[in-house]
Design an enzyme around this catalytic site. Sequence first.
Site, PDB file in Angstrom:
ATOM      1  N   CYS A   9       0.991  -1.693  -0.360  1.00 61.11           N
ATOM      2  CA  CYS A   9       0.298   0.237   0.007  1.00 61.11           C
ATOM      3  C   CYS A   9       0.613   0.936  -0.026  1.00 61.11           C
ATOM      4  CB  CYS A   9      -1.189   0.246   0.759  1.00 61.11           C
ATOM      5  SG  CYS A   9      -0.440   0.213   2.825  1.00 61.11           S
ATOM      6  N   ASN A  12       2.196   1.133   4.383  1.00 58.43           N
ATOM      7  CA  ASN A  12       2.944  -0.093   4.491  1.00 58.43           C
ATOM      8  C   ASN A  12       2.138   0.044   5.912  1.00 58.43           C
ATOM      9  OD1 ASN A  12       6.217  -1.674   5.484  1.00 58.43           O
ATOM     10  ND2 ASN A  12       3.716  -2.594   4.791  1.00 58.43           N
ATOM     11  N   CYS A  14      -1.497   1.132   7.690  1.00 61.47           N
ATOM     12  CA  CYS A  14      -2.345   0.710   6.995  1.00 61.47           C
ATOM     13  C   CYS A  14      -3.094  -0.558   6.277  1.00 61.47           C
ATOM     14  CB  CYS A  14      -3.230   2.025   7.248  1.00 61.47           C
ATOM     15  SG  CYS A  14      -3.495   3.214   7.843  1.00 61.47           S
ATOM     16  N   ARG A  15      -3.290  -0.832   5.284  1.00 70.49           N
ATOM     17  CA  ARG A  15      -3.900  -2.129   4.873  1.00 70.49           C
ATOM     18  C   ARG A  15      -2.805  -3.143   4.590  1.00 70.49           C
ATOM     19  NH1 ARG A  15      -5.605   1.983   0.082  1.00 70.49           N
ATOM     20  NH2 ARG A  15      -3.215   3.160   0.606  1.00 70.49           N
ATOM     21  N   SER A  16      -1.789  -2.483   3.881  1.00 74.02           N
ATOM     22  CA  SER A  16      -0.983  -3.501   3.453  1.00 74.02           C
ATOM     23  C   SER A  16      -0.675  -4.808   4.872  1.00 74.02           C
ATOM     24  CB  SER A  16       0.167  -3.585   2.789  1.00 74.02           C
ATOM     25  OG  SER A  16       1.202  -2.758   3.415  1.00 74.02           O
ATOM     26  N   ASP A 127      -8.006   3.333   1.104  1.00 73.38           N
ATOM     27  CA  ASP A 127      -7.095   3.967   1.578  1.00 73.38           C
ATOM     28  C   ASP A 127      -7.212   4.721   3.700  1.00 73.38           C
ATOM     29  OD1 ASP A 127      -4.921   4.976   3.576  1.00 73.38           O
ATOM     30  OD2 ASP A 127      -4.555   7.174   2.049  1.00 73.38           O
TER      31      ASP A 127
END
Length: 155
Positions: A9, A12, A14-16, A127
């Site tokens: 993401c 690095n 939050c999402r990934s 995001d």
Amino acid sequence: MKYKVLMVCLGNICRSPLAAGLLNFAAEAKDLAEHLEIDSAGTSSNHVGEKPDPRSLQTAINHGFQLTHEGRQIDLDDLDYFDEILVMDEDNLRDVLKIAKTPDQKAKVRLISEYDPRKEKPVNVPDPYYGDLEQFEEVYEQLWYCCMGFLKNAS
Ligand code: 4NP
């Protein structure tokens, strides 16, 4: 030999890291974890060395697993080392493809939502950084479908 997957993401945090923790957790439940090596990275260097965002940590705990990742930035070596690079959105896709040099490297990169069995065409995993815990839950749910689709494809 393990199949190596890198989740990517922007930051690095939050999402990934959540995607990597979830894929590992889901793979363990299906006895597939030993066949996979899973990591995550960001396209930006803004959060290198940081723990995941507290809301990602909390979302993982809410679903029964923990995140231990430390933020890092993707580099060209990752595009050789990993077998598959799963990005969260089209900005990530563009940024990772900018780093990729060879057709082999480029061919490894795709939107993670390509594995979402509910979708006819891939979409972004939005995001959640400026959102609240509810957005993180929505990201989790979207990632859950993607990870299930990925593991079904892999097994
Ligand atoms: P991620 O979320 O890409 O899912 O880790 C973000 C984290 C930080 C920022 C943006 C997105 N930021 O602007 O600092």
